[in-house]
Design an enzyme around this catalytic site. Structure first.
Site, PDB file in Angstrom:
ATOM      1  N   ASP A 179       1.094  -1.769   0.258  1.00  0.00           N
ATOM      2  CA  ASP A 179       0.148  -0.528   0.249  1.00  0.00           C
ATOM      3  C   ASP A 179       0.919   1.487   0.191  1.00  0.00           C
ATOM      4  O   ASP A 179       1.823   1.318   1.130  1.00  0.00           O
ATOM      5  CB  ASP A 179      -1.003  -0.244   1.407  1.00  0.00           C
ATOM      6  CG  ASP A 179      -2.302   1.369   1.414  1.00  0.00           C
ATOM      7  OD1 ASP A 179      -1.199   2.439   1.168  1.00  0.00           O
ATOM      8  OD2 ASP A 179      -3.345   0.795   1.047  1.00  0.00           O
ATOM      9  N   HIS A 180       0.999   2.044  -1.236  1.00  0.00           N
ATOM     10  CA  HIS A 180       2.217   2.883  -0.974  1.00  0.00           C
ATOM     11  C   HIS A 180       1.970   4.088   0.105  1.00  0.00           C
ATOM     12  O   HIS A 180       2.752   4.445   0.224  1.00  0.00           O
ATOM     13  CB  HIS A 180       2.475   3.584  -2.261  1.00  0.00           C
ATOM     14  CG  HIS A 180       1.600   4.216  -3.000  1.00  0.00           C
ATOM     15  ND1 HIS A 180       0.290   3.774  -3.797  1.00  0.00           N
ATOM     16  CD2 HIS A 180       1.538   5.593  -3.197  1.00  0.00           C
ATOM     17  CE1 HIS A 180      -0.646   5.434  -3.390  1.00  0.00           C
ATOM     18  NE2 HIS A 180       0.257   6.173  -3.823  1.00  0.00           N
ATOM     19  N   HIS A 242      -6.011   2.578   1.170  1.00  0.00           N
ATOM     20  CA  HIS A 242      -4.873   4.044   1.678  1.00  0.00           C
ATOM     21  C   HIS A 242      -5.761   5.339   2.924  1.00  0.00           C
ATOM     22  O   HIS A 242      -4.994   4.697   4.197  1.00  0.00           O
ATOM     23  CB  HIS A 242      -4.625   5.181   0.872  1.00  0.00           C
ATOM     24  CG  HIS A 242      -4.217   4.176  -0.918  1.00  0.00           C
ATOM     25  ND1 HIS A 242      -3.298   3.697  -0.248  1.00  0.00           N
ATOM     26  CD2 HIS A 242      -4.381   4.528  -2.339  1.00  0.00           C
ATOM     27  CE1 HIS A 242      -2.871   3.352  -2.093  1.00  0.00           C
ATOM     28  NE2 HIS A 242      -3.543   4.331  -2.946  1.00  0.00           N
TER      29      HIS A 242
HETATM   30  C1  BG6 Z   1      -3.706   5.462  -6.697  1.00  0.00           C
HETATM   31  C2  BG6 Z   1      -4.840   5.526  -6.265  1.00  0.00           C
HETATM   32  O1  BG6 Z   1      -2.890   4.171  -5.213  1.00  0.00           O
HETATM   33  O2  BG6 Z   1      -2.588   6.576  -5.392  1.00  0.00           O
HETATM   34  C3  BG6 Z   1      -4.582   6.511  -7.774  1.00  0.00           C
HETATM   35  O3  BG6 Z   1      -5.325   4.800  -7.430  1.00  0.00           O
HETATM   36  C4  BG6 Z   1      -4.376   7.785  -6.450  1.00  0.00           C
HETATM   37  O4  BG6 Z   1      -6.260   7.176  -7.800  1.00  0.00           O
HETATM   38  C5  BG6 Z   1      -3.303   8.095  -6.083  1.00  0.00           C
HETATM   39  O5  BG6 Z   1      -4.414   9.197  -7.274  1.00  0.00           O
HETATM   40  C6  BG6 Z   1      -2.569   9.045  -4.951  1.00  0.00           C
HETATM   41  O6  BG6 Z   1      -1.599   8.322  -4.384  1.00  0.00           O
HETATM   42  P1  BG6 Z   1      -0.295   9.964  -3.806  1.00  0.00           P
HETATM   43  O7  BG6 Z   1       0.975   9.012  -3.932  1.00  0.00           O
HETATM   44  O8  BG6 Z   1      -0.570  10.850  -5.378  1.00  0.00           O
HETATM   45  O9  BG6 Z   1      -1.187  10.923  -3.098  1.00  0.00           O
END
Ligand code: BG6
Length: 512
Positions: A179-180, A242
């Protein structure tokens, strides 16, 4: 770090190009890759090792946070990469891959430790995992690990089914679910902030905290992802993973010795304690929205229904706000508000801890209000921690709120993917989602999905470039709160009273 072979499924894809190769390169520059290190990129395209290396190089030149100025070092990094043509369903391709991986392991005199990174659509997770196992790629004398991206299932049942299938080939401690958001430096800091600072630990309860706001809003719309996004919406794209992960990280109480197992165990305790919403409560606790046309930073932008590939009848959500409660002794009575949406006025991921109202000093005039203390944790793009306190102006004798920076990122920090790939290569699962967390997240979300499917929750249209539908503001106003965003915080600092400062109808409740 033990030597390892990095096997990448989806090597010609966008994620690999934008995130994975630059992350590996930056780890290499920092001396954080295993030695020796071997990498195999897999895809259906008929690339050679050379053309693959040229593609990896190009991605680094385009997307790496650090420029690749040292040619010799870049070349030495690229030499680790091999390409293998593989059709996910063809068993022979796995057999020939195994041969090449072994030849390379012999050449480099390295133990057969293999990390399989699945940067492919979720429908391929299960067949790939099974083929890795069947082909013998996964049964060596070294370790094996499976790294997978979201989405993990599209509802509770499909997630359980996927997990059951994966567990036939990989044990839970071999599966690293990315989960990044858990790789973001500021999300990771939540763990240490509280754990190493007794002053925060002491405050981390319903005795002092009035509410917690977790928002991740974005200016981008659906972009070219209509096919994916129109089926998942904000609820599955951001909320189930997230947002609930950030909630767990914000609400855990950690012991001093926070080994990976302990962190994940404590996170599980948080999500287990989330009060499930009963059917009749969903409409009043969950707000769903969809952007219509509007103005973003002075430019007109199209509404969701006019975006390429989106059916004009789509009822998909591009915005979700929700009120959640954690039923444990720490958090009973503290609402956690979560908000995420596309095409809003700004890109901001932040957690705001609003403290309970201060006692009114006797010297203070009856009509003067003191604003609540706030701990503002900016996760991105700004990375900072700020504490807002009240101080008395010695000249006027009036109180005003001031924001004290506690931490400001010095920039150029490792990206989420660097942190996560490094941890996975190390076998450290602290910042990966355990199956229990994923299952419990889906369990909380499932009734909401059902209510959406039954059309029991109104879909509010909000103008692109706004902060979402007004129903999301009303959700907090019912409890006497409002969302904190920069403009509001600044105005409160000038006037000392957030509700009057904006001239809005938020019921600012001093007794809350
Ligand atoms: C991704 C989603 O996991 O996270 C995207 O699929 C979203 O829709 C993105 O834009 C947002 O990530 P970050 O790191 O830019 O906040």
């Amino acid at each position: 770090m033990e030597p390892a072979t990095f096997v990448l499924f989806g090597a010609t894809g966008d994620l690999a190009r934008r995130k994975i190769y630059p992350a590996l390169y930056n780890l290499f520059v920092d001396g954080k890759l295993p030695q020796p290190f071997s990498a195999f990129g897999l895809g259906r395209r008929e690339w050679t090792d050379e053309s693959f290396q040229a593609n990896v190089e190009q991605s680094i030149r385009q997307f790496s946070r650090r420029a690749a100025n040292d040619e010799a070092s870049l070349k030495s990094f690229l030499r680790a990469f091999r390409y293998h043509v593989l059709d996910i369903g063809r068993k022979e391709d796995y057999a020939s891959l195994l041969e090449r991986v072994q030849v390379r392991e012999d050449e480099l005199h390295m133990a057969p430790n293999r990390m399989f990174y699945l940067s492919v659509g979720p429908e391929y997770f299960e067949p790939i995992a099974a083929n890795i196992q069947e082909s013998g790629l996964g049964s060596s004398n070294g370790w094996k690990r499976l790294v997978i991206e979201k989405p993990f299932g599209h509802d509770l049942q499909s997630a359980r089914e996927l997990n059951r299938k994966l567990s036939q080939s990989f044990d839970e401690d071999e599966v690293f679910r990315i989960d990044h958001y858990l790789g973001k430096a500021m999300v990771q800091k939540l763990e240490s902030l509280q754990q190493s600072n007794p002053v925060f630990q002491a405050l981390w309860t319903n005795r002092y905290i009035a509410n917690v706001q977790i928002s991740a809003i974005e200016t981008v719309g659906v972009e070219e992802r209509a096919g994916y996004y129109d089926h998942v919406g904000a609820i599955k794209d951001m909320f189930q993973n997230h947002m609930l992960q950030m909630l767990m990280m914000a609400a855990i109480h950690l012991p001093h010795d926070s080994s990976s197992d302990k962190v994940r165990f404590k996170k599980k305790k948080v999500i287990e304690a989330l009060s499930p919403l009963q059917k009749h409560e969903i409409g009043t606790n969950v707000i769903r929205g969809q952007y219509k046309e509007g103005n973003l930073k002075g430019k007109p932008v199209a509404g969701y229904l006019s975006e390429p590939g989106i059916p004009s009848t789509s009822m998909n959500d591009t915005f979700i706000a929700a009120r959640l409660h954690i039923e444990n002794n720490y958090w009973r009575g503290v609402p956690f508000y979560i908000r995420t949406g596309k095409r809003t006025n700004e890109k901001s991921t932040r957690i705001v801890i609003e403290f309970k109202d201060p006692l009114k000093p006797s010297s203070q005039a009856d009509d003067e209000q003191i604003a609540p203390n706030l701990l503002v944790i900016d996760i991105g793009p700004r990375e900072s921690i700020t504490l807002r306190i009240n101080e008395k102006d010695p000249v006027s004798g009036k109180f005003k709120a001031v924001s004290i920076p506690l931490y400001e990122s010095q920039g150029d920090v490792p990206e989420a993917y660097e942190n996560l790939i490094f941890d996975a290569l190390h076998g450290d699962a602290t910042f990966f989602a355990h199956w229990d967390e994923v299952e419990l997240s889906w369990q909380w979300v499932q009734p909401v999905l059902d209510a959406f499917a039954d059309n029991q929750v109104p879909l509010h249209r909000y103008a692109a470039g706004s902060y979402g539908p007004s129903a999301s503001d009303a959700l907090l106003a019912q409890d006497g709160y409002h969302w904190w965003f920069d403009e509001k915080i600044e105005q409160a600092e000038t006037s000392g009273n957030p509700s009057e400062s904006k001239g809005e109808q938020y019921a600012y409740n001093a007794n809350h």
